[in-house]
Design a protein around this motif. Structure first.
Motif, short mmCIF file in Angstrom:
data_model
loop_
_atom_site.label_atom_id
_atom_site.label_comp_id
_atom_site.label_asym_id
_atom_site.label_seq_id
_atom_site.Cartn_x
_atom_site.Cartn_y
_atom_site.Cartn_z
N TYR A 8 -43.00 2.04 -6.54
CA TYR A 8 -42.80 0.37 -5.67
C TYR A 8 -43.80 0.43 -4.90
O TYR A 8 -44.91 1.35 -4.59
CB TYR A 8 -41.51 0.58 -5.28
CG TYR A 8 -40.45 0.75 -5.82
CD1 TYR A 8 -40.01 -0.61 -6.83
CD2 TYR A 8 -39.71 1.56 -6.13
CE1 TYR A 8 -38.83 -0.63 -7.60
CE2 TYR A 8 -38.06 1.13 -6.73
CZ TYR A 8 -38.07 0.50 -7.82
OH TYR A 8 -36.92 0.53 -8.08
N ARG A 9 -43.48 -0.74 -4.26
CA ARG A 9 -45.34 -1.47 -3.69
C ARG A 9 -45.12 -1.18 -1.94
O ARG A 9 -44.00 -1.15 -1.77
CB ARG A 9 -45.79 -2.66 -3.75
CG ARG A 9 -46.46 -2.46 -5.73
CD ARG A 9 -46.67 -4.34 -6.70
NE ARG A 9 -46.87 -3.50 -7.91
CZ ARG A 9 -46.27 -3.98 -8.93
NH1 ARG A 9 -44.95 -3.44 -8.64
NH2 ARG A 9 -46.21 -3.21 -9.79
N PRO A 10 -45.72 -1.27 -1.72
CA PRO A 10 -45.59 -1.58 0.05
C PRO A 10 -44.62 -1.98 0.41
O PRO A 10 -43.84 -2.05 1.22
CB PRO A 10 -47.20 -1.50 1.21
CG PRO A 10 -47.64 -0.98 -0.81
CD PRO A 10 -47.32 -1.58 -1.56
N ALA A 11 -44.36 -3.40 0.10
CA ALA A 11 -43.73 -4.14 0.48
C ALA A 11 -42.13 -3.65 0.08
O ALA A 11 -41.11 -4.01 1.17
CB ALA A 11 -43.82 -6.81 0.08
N THR A 12 -42.06 -3.31 -0.93
CA THR A 12 -40.85 -2.51 -1.05
C THR A 12 -40.19 -1.13 -0.87
O THR A 12 -39.32 -1.80 -0.04
CB THR A 12 -40.94 -2.59 -2.92
OG1 THR A 12 -41.27 -3.91 -3.29
CG2 THR A 12 -39.06 -2.13 -3.08
N ASP A 13 -41.40 -0.42 -0.13
CA ASP A 13 -41.48 0.47 0.52
C ASP A 13 -40.75 0.31 1.66
O ASP A 13 -40.41 0.62 2.41
CB ASP A 13 -43.06 1.59 0.55
CG ASP A 13 -42.96 2.42 -0.89
OD1 ASP A 13 -41.85 2.77 -1.40
OD2 ASP A 13 -43.96 3.25 -1.08
N LEU A 259 -42.43 -5.18 8.71
CA LEU A 259 -44.04 -5.05 8.53
C LEU A 259 -45.09 -6.12 7.92
O LEU A 259 -45.93 -6.24 7.81
CB LEU A 259 -44.30 -3.40 9.08
CG LEU A 259 -45.46 -3.12 9.11
CD1 LEU A 259 -45.51 -3.85 10.53
CD2 LEU A 259 -45.85 -1.69 8.97
N PRO A 260 -45.17 -5.76 6.21
CA PRO A 260 -45.68 -6.29 5.88
C PRO A 260 -46.18 -7.99 6.14
O PRO A 260 -46.78 -8.83 6.03
CB PRO A 260 -45.01 -6.04 4.10
CG PRO A 260 -44.54 -5.04 3.84
CD PRO A 260 -44.13 -4.90 5.53
N ILE A 261 -44.69 -8.64 5.69
CA ILE A 261 -45.21 -10.40 6.35
C ILE A 261 -45.58 -10.35 7.42
O ILE A 261 -46.52 -11.39 7.69
CB ILE A 261 -44.30 -10.95 5.35
CG1 ILE A 261 -42.67 -11.07 6.23
CG2 ILE A 261 -43.17 -10.84 4.37
CD1 ILE A 261 -41.34 -11.47 6.86
#
Ligand SMILES: *Cc1c(COP(=O)(O)O)cnc(C)c1O
Length: 402
Positions: A8-13, A259-261
């Motif tokens: 999975y990609r960071p936003a999913t992690d 955190l990503p958004i």
């Protein structure tokens, strides 16, 4: 549910990693408040106490909510493991007690968080650990200062408030070739914009009360790295006690989901504020990682995928104008913190760097007219309007000779 899928990609992690179900199929991660745990039998207790069997023993060293936070951070940093601490400073202390001994030497970047410098110069020095402070941008100085006893290189990138960049790949190679460890403080960029371990660093440190919490509520820290080193740090925490509180871990765990958004929004707003400041003739300099005029723009592009919400700028009119500007703000808060949804302003020369001598401040680039701004998540137009009216007040004071 165990988090084992590394695809999975960071936003999913950020939303899913470390998710376990402790009670009744709960969907949102539970806050587990218990200081002790029951064992199946005496043998089970003995095995867990000796760490021959995984499982919870006592809150000072194990808690499911803290563990979920650690797993999520490890996933985001691309680390084998991570361990939570009661603060960012506790993370530095635990790393140092775990990995340094009498006679060792540390290379520390100038301009790191002031208390980090105090830890090495005032306290670890008492135990025979020597520290040399070097300009973070001067690779040649690091090459010539490293010696056989050097066991740890420690940098923040970017530094704050001047936003100077450490050449992480260069320092990783240098430290590896001398058998030392490179520790990178990733508090300002977060793993959303920078992955020091992927660039060769051995350990990443965060003050988790900054962008990881992101809403200015809790203190905490975390260290990420390879399993052996993290286990050594965990050992120190188990014996000395500055472990992460489950409540704070739960706050951080939930905060990581956004955190990503949040980081993209902080970065976009800071970019706009930086451009706006640069267009004004009452601003003498702007320090921001996303500025095309940044002297290390190439290195930033090679290391960071975004710029975060921190910037600093120098006002025409010296300290008087800087103070008048700060005192005239109506929306932006006057605090020395960073990484909050609320925009915050600080005058470094008289607060965070106030203990330095005048020559020390000038050598470090902390001018009397320097103001640090942590750009929050309010509407950009309201942030800019507030800066605009406060700059007008500062200019008025300058002309009136206040
Ligand atoms: C705040 C901060 C620290 C210290 O962390 P605490 O959680 O306040 O102990 C260390 N490094 C950086 C970059 C920080 O911003």
């Amino acid at each position: 549910m165990e988090w084992q899928d590394p695809s999975y990609r960071p936003a999913t992690d950020a939303v899913r990693a470390g998710q376990h179900q402790f009670v009744d199929d709960q969907h949102s991660e539970a806050l587990v408040l218990t200081s002790s745990y029951t064992f199946d039998d005496a043998h089970d207790a003995a095995e867990k106490f000796a760490e021959r069997r995984p499982g919870n023993v006592y809150v000072r060293f194990t808690n499911p909510t803290v563990r979920a936070f650690e797993e999520r951070i490890a996933a985001l940093e691309g680390a084998q493991d991570a361990v939570g601490t009661s603060s960012g400073m506790a993370a530095y202390m635990a790393i140092s007690l775990a990995l340094l001994r009498q006679g060792d030497h540390v290379l520390l970047a100038e301009g790191v968080f002031g208390t980090t410098t105090t830890l090495y110069l005032k306290y670890l020095q008492k135990f025979g650990i020597a520290t040399t402070i070097l300009k973070v941008t001067d690779n040649a100085a690091w090459s010539s200062a490293i010696r056989a006893e050097t066991k740890m290189l420690l940098v923040e990138s970017p530094t704050n408030p001047l936003m100077q960049i450490a050449d992480v790949r260069f320092l990783a190679q240098l430290s590896r070739s001398h058998g030392a460890l490179l520790v990178v403080d990733n508090t300002v960029c977060t793993p959303i914009f920078q992955l020091p371990l992927a660039m060769g660093a051995d350990m990443v440190v965060h003050s988790a009360g900054k962008y990881i919490d992101g809403q200015g509520r809790c203190g905490g820290g975390v260290v990420a790295g390879d399993a052996g080193a993290i286990s050594a740090v965990r050992g120190v925490l188990r014996v000395t006690g500055p472990s992460l509180s489950p409540f704070n871990a739960w706050i951080f765990l939930k905060s990581l989901e956004t955190l990503p958004i949040r980081m993209y929004a902080h970065s976009a707003r800071a970019g706009e504020v930086s451009r706006w400041l640069q267009s004004r003739d009452d601003i003498e300099a702007v320090h921001f990682c996303g500025s095309p005029a940044h002297p290390q723009a190439g290195l930033i592009a090679a290391q960071q995928s975004g710029h975060g919400g921190l910037l600093s700028f120098e006002l025409a009119g010296g300290k008087r104008a800087a103070w008048e500007f700060i005192n005239s703000l109506r929306l932006v808060s006057i605090t020395t913190n960073i990484g909050d949804t609320k925009s915050m302003v600080t005058h470094p020369a008289t607060t965070t760097h106030g203990r330095l001598t005048e020559e020390g401040k000038l050598a470090a680039g902390i001018k009397p007219n320097l103001v640090r701004l942590s750009v929050g998540l309010e509407d950009l137009r309201d942030i800019v309007d507030d800066l605009d009216q406060a700059l007008a007040a500062a200019r008025g004071a300058r002309y009136a000779g206040v």
